[in-house]
Design a protein around this motif. Structure first.
Motif, short mmCIF file in Angstrom:
data_model
loop_
_atom_site.label_atom_id
_atom_site.label_comp_id
_atom_site.label_asym_id
_atom_site.label_seq_id
_atom_site.Cartn_x
_atom_site.Cartn_y
_atom_site.Cartn_z
N ILE A 1 0.85 -1.20 0.00
CA ILE A 1 0.00 0.00 0.00
C ILE A 1 0.88 1.24 0.00
N TYR A 2 0.60 2.11 -0.95
CA TYR A 2 1.28 3.41 -1.02
C TYR A 2 0.25 4.50 -0.73
N TYR A 3 0.56 5.36 0.24
CA TYR A 3 -0.32 6.47 0.59
C TYR A 3 0.21 7.75 -0.05
N SER A 4 -0.70 8.57 -0.55
CA SER A 4 -0.30 9.82 -1.18
C SER A 4 -0.10 10.93 -0.15
N TYR A 5 0.57 12.00 -0.60
CA TYR A 5 0.70 13.23 0.17
C TYR A 5 -0.12 14.29 -0.55
N THR B 1 -3.17 18.95 -5.24
CA THR B 1 -1.90 18.35 -5.65
C THR B 1 -1.71 17.06 -4.87
N ARG B 2 -1.55 15.97 -5.60
CA ARG B 2 -1.38 14.65 -4.97
C ARG B 2 -0.04 14.07 -5.38
N LYS B 3 0.85 13.85 -4.41
CA LYS B 3 2.12 13.20 -4.70
C LYS B 3 1.93 11.70 -4.52
N GLN B 4 1.97 10.99 -5.67
CA GLN B 4 1.66 9.58 -5.67
C GLN B 4 2.22 8.97 -6.96
N PHE B 5 2.29 7.66 -7.01
CA PHE B 5 2.65 7.01 -8.27
C PHE B 5 1.51 7.24 -9.27
N PRO B 6 1.83 7.61 -10.52
CA PRO B 6 0.78 7.99 -11.49
C PRO B 6 0.14 6.78 -12.17
N VAL B 7 -0.39 5.87 -11.36
CA VAL B 7 -0.96 4.63 -11.90
C VAL B 7 -2.24 4.27 -11.16
#
Length: 252
Positions: free
Chosen positions: A60-64, A163-169
């Motif tokens: 699980i990856y959480y965004s900023y 603005t969401r810092k996350q993997f673009p997938v």
């Protein structure tokens, strides 16, 4: 095959992705299958159900999340985390090795990393995902996807720019019909909880498969009074045909 609403979503997933647990890491299996539906909310639901069936440990990856020009911190992160505009990845991105994903941005078109490119997850690190391209000229190439800041599109109706810092997938067991344009699949599931909402959508969905025998459609609310059988409404903008006829007369 055309199914009525009583048929379950799980059945549609199982017929589109049969024996999923024995095909982990099989790029041909993942490349050749998808479930299409009109809305992102149903895509997210289909992906959440299907990824659970894939063996292996979930990562699980959480965004900023943040809002520019919000010095007073009026928009709290807990609220921003609940938003998933159609052009952004989810705040809580759940992935597994072997899961198919789709790029949501042009990262490096020269090497095949374009908006809409489908890939398969190979390995995970804290700030990078190693994946294998599944489609088109760069099929089989290994790539590394970074976590990057992404902004909401101008047509998204929010009173601020997120603005969401996350993997673009996103996971791509399920896709919106619009996102599937230009792609073909050996095995296609089509989930229609409601009628399509724009011109040509139904045609696009039905034409993504390579054969009628391997295309399965689950229709809900598929009844018409005084008629037996399963139905779904098509959307056709007659003005388009009128304009084409007018252009044809002018050209002749």
């Amino acid at each position: 095959m055309l199914w009525e609403g009583e048929q379950s979503i799980t059945d549609l997933i199982n017929v589109t992705f049969p024996n999923l647990d024995s095909h982990i890491g099989d790029k041909n299996y993942m490349r050749d299958r998808a479930i299409l539906t009109p809305l992102n909310e149903h895509v997210n639901m289909l992906n959440d159900i299907t990824v659970v069936q894939l063996p292996g440990q979930e990562v699980i990856y959480y965004s900023y999340d943040s809002v520019s020009d919000d010095a007073s911190n009026f928009y709290q992160p807990e609220f921003l985390n609940t938003l998933t505009p159609c052009n952004l990845p989810p705040h809580k991105l759940k992935l597994k090795v072997g899961a198919p994903i789709m790029l949501l941005r042009n990262i490096d078109p020269k090497f095949g990393l374009c908006n809409g490119t489908r890939l398969m997850c190979r390995r995970f690190a804290k700030n990078v995902i190693e994946a294998e391209i599944l489609t088109r000229h760069f099929e089989g190439n290994s790539v590394f996807l970074p976590r990057i800041p992404l902004n909401t599109a101008e047509d998204i109706k929010l009173p601020f720019q997120l603005t969401r810092k996350q993997f673009p997938v996103r996971l791509s067991f399920g896709l919106t019909i619009n996102k599937s344009q230009g792609q073909t699949f050996q095995h296609v599931g089509i989930y229609l909880p409601n009628n399509v909402f724009s011109h040509g959508q139904l045609y696009v969905a039905l034409s993504r498969g390579t054969s009628r025998d391997k295309t399965n459609v689950l229709v809900q609310n598929g009844k018409i009074d005084n008629h037996t059988g399963i139905y779904t409404a098509n959307v056709v903008y007659k003005e388009i045909f009128a304009q084409l006829q007018h252009q044809h007369r002018i050209s002749h």
